[in-house]
Scaffold this motif. Structure first.
Motif, mmCIF file in Angstrom:
data_model
loop_
_atom_site.group_PDB
_atom_site.id
_atom_site.type_symbol
_atom_site.label_atom_id
_atom_site.label_comp_id
_atom_site.label_asym_id
_atom_site.label_seq_id
_atom_site.Cartn_x
_atom_site.Cartn_y
_atom_site.Cartn_z
ATOM 1 N N PRO A 81 0.825 -1.136 -0.093
ATOM 2 C CA PRO A 81 0.114 0.139 -0.081
ATOM 3 C C PRO A 81 0.875 1.191 -0.048
ATOM 4 N N ARG A 83 0.222 4.274 0.830
ATOM 5 C CA ARG A 83 -0.044 4.850 2.115
ATOM 6 C C ARG A 83 1.048 4.492 3.208
ATOM 7 N N PHE A 216 1.166 1.098 -4.342
ATOM 8 C CA PHE A 216 0.026 1.378 -4.720
ATOM 9 C C PHE A 216 -0.928 2.396 -3.554
ATOM 10 N N GLU A 217 -1.138 3.340 -4.339
ATOM 11 C CA GLU A 217 -2.253 4.340 -3.368
ATOM 12 C C GLU A 217 -3.670 4.238 -3.642
ATOM 13 N N TYR A 218 -4.527 4.435 -2.679
ATOM 14 C CA TYR A 218 -5.888 4.246 -2.832
ATOM 15 C C TYR A 218 -6.404 5.446 -3.708
ATOM 16 N N ASN A 233 -9.339 0.064 -7.180
ATOM 17 C CA ASN A 233 -9.390 1.362 -6.642
ATOM 18 C C ASN A 233 -8.386 1.921 -6.134
ATOM 19 N N CYS A 234 -7.071 1.457 -6.967
ATOM 20 C CA CYS A 234 -5.629 2.240 -6.511
ATOM 21 C C CYS A 234 -4.913 2.274 -7.894
ATOM 22 N N ARG A 235 -3.703 3.021 -7.669
ATOM 23 C CA ARG A 235 -2.805 3.308 -8.750
ATOM 24 C C ARG A 235 -1.572 3.411 -8.429
ATOM 25 N N GLU A 259 -9.701 1.573 2.930
ATOM 26 C CA GLU A 259 -8.926 1.911 2.020
ATOM 27 C C GLU A 259 -8.017 0.567 1.628
ATOM 28 N N LEU A 261 -6.889 -2.267 -0.659
ATOM 29 C CA LEU A 261 -6.661 -2.329 -1.969
ATOM 30 C C LEU A 261 -7.265 -3.452 -2.899
#
Length: 381
Positions: A81, A83, A216-218, A233-235, A259, A261
């Motif tokens: 993640p 985050r 990968f961020e939300y 739901n992430c990139r 959040e 992934l």
């Protein structure tokens, strides 16, 4: 080549394997750091993975990721993640200062924490607040360049003789610093310390095995270059960033179910698709081909708190096979999961039925997903 999906019967949590002619991957690894390697070998009889994915920082998803990395299983890539990157350099370079900051945050926030049950529930509240704030203004963000700076921090932390993690520093605050705030406050602080240690340990373990780490961020899902796995739901982050979040908020957000992934393997002419739901409530926009068959991992182990996900997944409900991995809980699965056609739902462990936990294995081809002969369909009561 037929595609293959296996729900590994981890003691608690999720551990989902997928393989086709192009790739092999494992999404999460359950709660046990020690047991996952044996469970993995027993279910799959393999020593390599192309991609290992951690969807969020809950123990019943992430502990097994750490265990697998430490076991010697070879991984070409580890997806984590985004985050986590927001304060990871502080966790790597200054765990003592981070620990003191976390302890101070926890003392200052104890009245708010009394209103929530767990750190991940607190994270869900903060995630909603952040989402509303971002709709009106940009967050306070510091661009720290490419991920080379984070790689430098991982290398430096690996070379340090002092390998202490945040948990080790709390002894200096006294044997029971949380007693004034009661058992709930104690658990939230303990969960935060554990979450910090887990982020640091997983990042360092991935670095040590020589895997390529991708973050990968939300947010809005975007395709990943050179991969058949599609983020819903992430990139992928191309630049490491730091948000000005205090230690407690940062850790709570890494555990937020909201959040989690979510990834999919889109269907092809030769193979059906897969949706790896983690603990998400699917409160985001996405598109799935309603004419194709998907195997869907039950959101949050089939908990009714994630009922919105089934509404959002309505486009594939008639063609979907739902797989639920869980420990033994009286409250799960919820009615939304149980409303699914009985032949279309499967559990590693069913509620109220005296049968052992099972490995769920499916084979996929142009005709769809088919459970192997030994697999029992859901018999939850």
């Amino acid at each position: 080549m037929k595609s293959r999906f296996v729900a590994i019967p981890v003691g608690q949590g999720d551990g989902f394997f997928y393989q086709d002619q192009n790739t092999s991957l494992l999404v999460d690894g359950g709660r046990s750091v020690r047991a996952i390697a044996t469970q993995f070998q027993t279910a799959l009889s393999r020593t390599k993975l192309d991609i290992l994915i951690c969807t969020h920082n809950d123990a019943d998803h992430a502990n097994g990721v750490l265990g697998l990395l430490e076991s010697g299983i070879q991984c070409r890539e580890v997806w984590l993640p985004g985050r986590w990157t927001e304060r990871l350099k502080d966790l790597l370079a200054n765990p003592y200062d981070f620990s003191r900051e976390l302890y101070g945050d926890w003392q200052a926030a104890h009245e708010d924490l009394d209103k929530v049950g767990t750190l991940d529930e607190y994270g869900d509240i903060l995630a909603i607040e952040d989402q509303r704030a971002e709709e009106n203004e940009q967050p306070n963000e510091i661009d720290e360049g490419t991920d080379e700076t984070l790689l430098d921090a991982l290398e430096n932390a690996s070379a340090e003789s002092d390998s202490l993690v945040p948990a080790d520093y709390f002894f200096e605050f006294g044997p029971c610093p949380w007693i004034p705030y009661g058992p709930r406050g104690a658990k939230i602080l303990a969960d935060a310390v554990e979450a910090a240690a887990r982020i640091r340990s997983i990042a360092l373990a991935a670095f040590h095995v020589g895997a390529t780490i991708r973050w990968f961020e939300y947010g809005n899902g975007q395709p990943v270059q050179h991969s058949t796995i599609l983020p819903l739901n992430c990139r992928e982050i191309v630049k490491v960033r730091r948000l000005d979040a205090r230690a407690l908020k940062y850790l709570a957000l890494t555990k937020a179910n909201k959040e989690s992934l979510v990834f999919s393997v889109p269907p092809t002419d030769a193979n059906p698709g897969v949706v790896f739901s983690a603990d998400s409530d699917f409160d985001f926009s996405f598109n799935l081909n309603s004419n194709s068959e998907y195997l869907v991992t039950a959101p949050h182990h089939g908990a009714e708190s994630n009922a919105n996900a089934y509404t959002q997944l309505a486009s594939v409900m008639n063609n979907g096979t739902f797989v639920r991995s869980d420990g033994k809980y009286r409250s799960r699965p919820g009615k939304s999961f149980l409303k699914l056609p009985s032949k279309r739902r499967f559990c590693t462990l069913c509620r109220g039925v005296d049968v052992p936990k099972q490995t769920l294995e499916f084979e996929g081809d142009a005709s769809g997903w088919n459970a192997t002969p030994a697999v029992r369909s859901c018999a939850c009561q």
